[in-house]
Design a protein around this motif. Sequence first.
Motif, PDB file in Angstrom:
ATOM      1  N   PHE A 153       0.836  -1.169  -0.058  1.00  0.00           N
ATOM      2  CA  PHE A 153      -0.016  -0.077  -0.125  1.00  0.00           C
ATOM      3  C   PHE A 153       0.891   1.452   0.088  1.00  0.00           C
ATOM      4  O   PHE A 153       1.730   1.452   1.009  1.00  0.00           O
ATOM      5  N   LYS A 154       0.781   2.062  -0.929  1.00  0.00           N
ATOM      6  CA  LYS A 154       1.476   3.399  -1.101  1.00  0.00           C
ATOM      7  C   LYS A 154       2.913   3.067  -1.419  1.00  0.00           C
ATOM      8  O   LYS A 154       3.709   4.161  -1.533  1.00  0.00           O
ATOM      9  N   LYS A 155       3.051   1.933  -1.749  1.00  0.00           N
ATOM     10  CA  LYS A 155       4.827   1.819  -1.805  1.00  0.00           C
ATOM     11  C   LYS A 155       5.050   1.690  -3.190  1.00  0.00           C
ATOM     12  O   LYS A 155       6.061   2.467  -3.637  1.00  0.00           O
TER      13      LYS A 155
ATOM     14  N   THR B  84      -7.470  -0.268  -4.155  1.00  0.00           N
ATOM     15  CA  THR B  84      -6.265   0.555  -4.188  1.00  0.00           C
ATOM     16  C   THR B  84      -5.433   0.072  -3.136  1.00  0.00           C
ATOM     17  O   THR B  84      -4.425   0.608  -2.824  1.00  0.00           O
ATOM     18  N   ARG B  85      -5.928  -1.025  -2.351  1.00  0.00           N
ATOM     19  CA  ARG B  85      -5.092  -1.776  -1.151  1.00  0.00           C
ATOM     20  C   ARG B  85      -5.425  -3.084  -0.976  1.00  0.00           C
ATOM     21  O   ARG B  85      -6.653  -3.758  -1.084  1.00  0.00           O
TER      22      ARG B  85
ATOM     23  N   SER C  19      -5.145  -6.344   0.688  1.00  0.00           N
ATOM     24  CA  SER C  19      -5.068  -7.146   2.056  1.00  0.00           C
ATOM     25  C   SER C  19      -5.720  -8.246   2.433  1.00  0.00           C
ATOM     26  O   SER C  19      -6.497  -8.612   3.030  1.00  0.00           O
TER      27      SER C  19
ATOM     28  N   THR D 288      -9.462  -7.468   1.025  1.00  0.00           N
ATOM     29  CA  THR D 288      -9.437  -6.482  -0.235  1.00  0.00           C
ATOM     30  C   THR D 288     -10.893  -6.307  -0.715  1.00  0.00           C
ATOM     31  O   THR D 288     -11.622  -7.186  -0.771  1.00  0.00           O
TER      32      THR D 288
ATOM     33  N   VAL E 273      -4.469  10.661  -1.255  1.00  0.00           N
ATOM     34  CA  VAL E 273      -4.769   9.844  -0.030  1.00  0.00           C
ATOM     35  C   VAL E 273      -5.860  10.636   1.040  1.00  0.00           C
ATOM     36  O   VAL E 273      -5.459  12.024   1.286  1.00  0.00           O
TER      37      VAL E 273
ATOM     38  N   LYS F 140      -6.827   6.534   9.691  1.00  0.00           N
ATOM     39  CA  LYS F 140      -7.112   5.575   8.809  1.00  0.00           C
ATOM     40  C   LYS F 140      -6.992   6.326   7.585  1.00  0.00           C
ATOM     41  O   LYS F 140      -7.162   7.314   7.215  1.00  0.00           O
ATOM     42  N   GLU F 141      -5.765   5.750   6.664  1.00  0.00           N
ATOM     43  CA  GLU F 141      -5.631   6.205   5.505  1.00  0.00           C
ATOM     44  C   GLU F 141      -6.222   5.284   4.148  1.00  0.00           C
ATOM     45  O   GLU F 141      -6.307   4.179   4.284  1.00  0.00           O
ATOM     46  N   THR F 142      -6.876   6.110   3.147  1.00  0.00           N
ATOM     47  CA  THR F 142      -7.452   5.403   2.117  1.00  0.00           C
ATOM     48  C   THR F 142      -6.817   6.118   0.825  1.00  0.00           C
ATOM     49  O   THR F 142      -6.730   7.372   0.528  1.00  0.00           O
ATOM     50  N   LEU F 143      -6.532   5.156  -0.098  1.00  0.00           N
ATOM     51  CA  LEU F 143      -5.997   5.799  -1.361  1.00  0.00           C
ATOM     52  C   LEU F 143      -7.128   6.028  -2.131  1.00  0.00           C
ATOM     53  O   LEU F 143      -7.988   4.759  -2.435  1.00  0.00           O
TER      54      LEU F 143
END
Length: 271
Positions: free
Chosen positions: A85-87, A104-105, A107, A111, A161, A177-180
């Motif tokens: 995520f975000k990498k 976008t994430r 998991s 997911t 983000v 909490k972060e959401t792309l």
Amino acid sequence: AYFKPATSLNPETAKLYGMNRLTVMRQIYYDLDSQSSIDMGLFINGLPIATIELKNQFTGQTFKNAIKQYKKDRVPTLKTPLLGFKKRALVHFAVDTDEAYMATRLSGDKTYFLPFNTGNHGGRGNPDDHSYETGYKTGYLWEKIWERDSWLDIVHRFIHVQVEEEKDPDTGKTKTKETLIFPRYHQLDAVRKLVSKTQLEGVGKSNLIQHSAGSGKTNTISWTAHQLASLHDDQNEPVFNSVIVISDRRNLDKQLQDCIYSIEHRRGVVE
């Protein structure tokens, strides 16, 4: 990356924009320990932006199989940095000849894939009576979304983000909490139609967008406000002095302010 300038006053910026290299890679080996690969990747100047699993109904597989693959086999670890995520990659598409979904994430089983379809005459999916050169219902991805100018515009002015603070009811502690955010198709379509109509017709016109409950009105409003604020006419003059957003709920006011600010971090943009 160099993004499209709002005016034509700086030819050097326009020249740099034209020098961006958008590339496609087949069979990306994403796991350092195995020969596992993802069907396709989209890059800007060598930086991975999207991964895509492609399925074909003629071989008995659909987007559902692609989603299952992402959930079961594409779990981010230290040895799969492309999936983090975000990498690296910002968005992951599951696509067949009829439908498209995105997340976008990644998991594992948690997911969450959202539909990325155009809609079918008021219903879900994509219409049979399309005119895409590919011959497939998902041809809009190649012709409208991943097309050079469109794709650079999405990366520049849409992806952001979103940071939310949540209070734990039991402990009272606040966690972040972060959401792309990647635009859904209907959001992208609404914003682009409003901006191009304003560019064509000028100010003083009324336009209505009908947006169903829970389908992301806040983001559509925020992207539109942000893009209208930087809109210029053919003489390189700003079309608007300011953009005023009026809503009918106080909690929406805060939501909108936070959302517009997360797209544009310059001080004084949102008052």
